[in-house]
Write an enzyme that holds these catalytic residues in place. Sequence first.
Site, PDB file in Angstrom:
ATOM      1  CG  ASP A 102      -2.066   0.894   1.209  1.00 41.10           C
ATOM      2  OD1 ASP A 102      -1.892   2.036   0.770  1.00 41.10           O
ATOM      3  OD2 ASP A 102      -3.163   0.526   1.664  1.00 41.10           O
ATOM      4  CB  ILE A 152      -9.130  -5.777  -0.559  1.00 45.21           C
ATOM      5  CG1 ILE A 152      -7.634  -5.643  -0.284  1.00 45.21           C
ATOM      6  CG2 ILE A 152      -9.548  -4.993  -1.790  1.00 45.21           C
ATOM      7  CD1 ILE A 152      -6.749  -6.254  -1.348  1.00 45.21           C
TER       8      ILE A 152
END
Length: 178
Positions: A102, A152
């Site tokens: 990320d 997610i």
Amino acid sequence: MHKDVESILISEEKLENIVRKLARQIEADYQGREFIMVGLLKGSIVFMAELMTKIDLDFEIDFMVASSYGGGTESSGKVRVLKDLEIDPKGKDILIVEDIVDSGNTLNFVMNHLISNGANDVKVCTLCDKPGRRKVPLVPDYCGAEIPDEFIVGFGLDYDEKYRNLPYIGILKRSVYE
């Protein structure tokens, strides 16, 4: 589909194909080399378990716990190593297995930590990559899927330690975490 999941982003079948493809790439690159596969806990555990069963090479495994998240959904930017390797990385080739890249803060910190402890070579294999959220210049060596900027869960990925056991990767409903 779980009631808290808005939609399935990566199905079980697609995950299986991704893991198989990554295993073939790793086998080709690490043929004839000794290496340590290092899982970043806890998120990588499902992916790493699947991946290692599909790689037809000899390698050692170890685990690290490093975090910049705490209990939230956003990286704090401050990384802490909570559990270091038990195997000495000095002079070894390391393949870090990560569930998702990320911001890149944690992974960048871990890579520098391993290099400063004498690792010969450090590469990264990630199941999911969110390059749009990157805060440091980092490109995984092996990437299963580039994904949109959504929260997610599943296949090891969690929210508040839940949903890791889902056999697919799904987009979590905003109402769950906002």
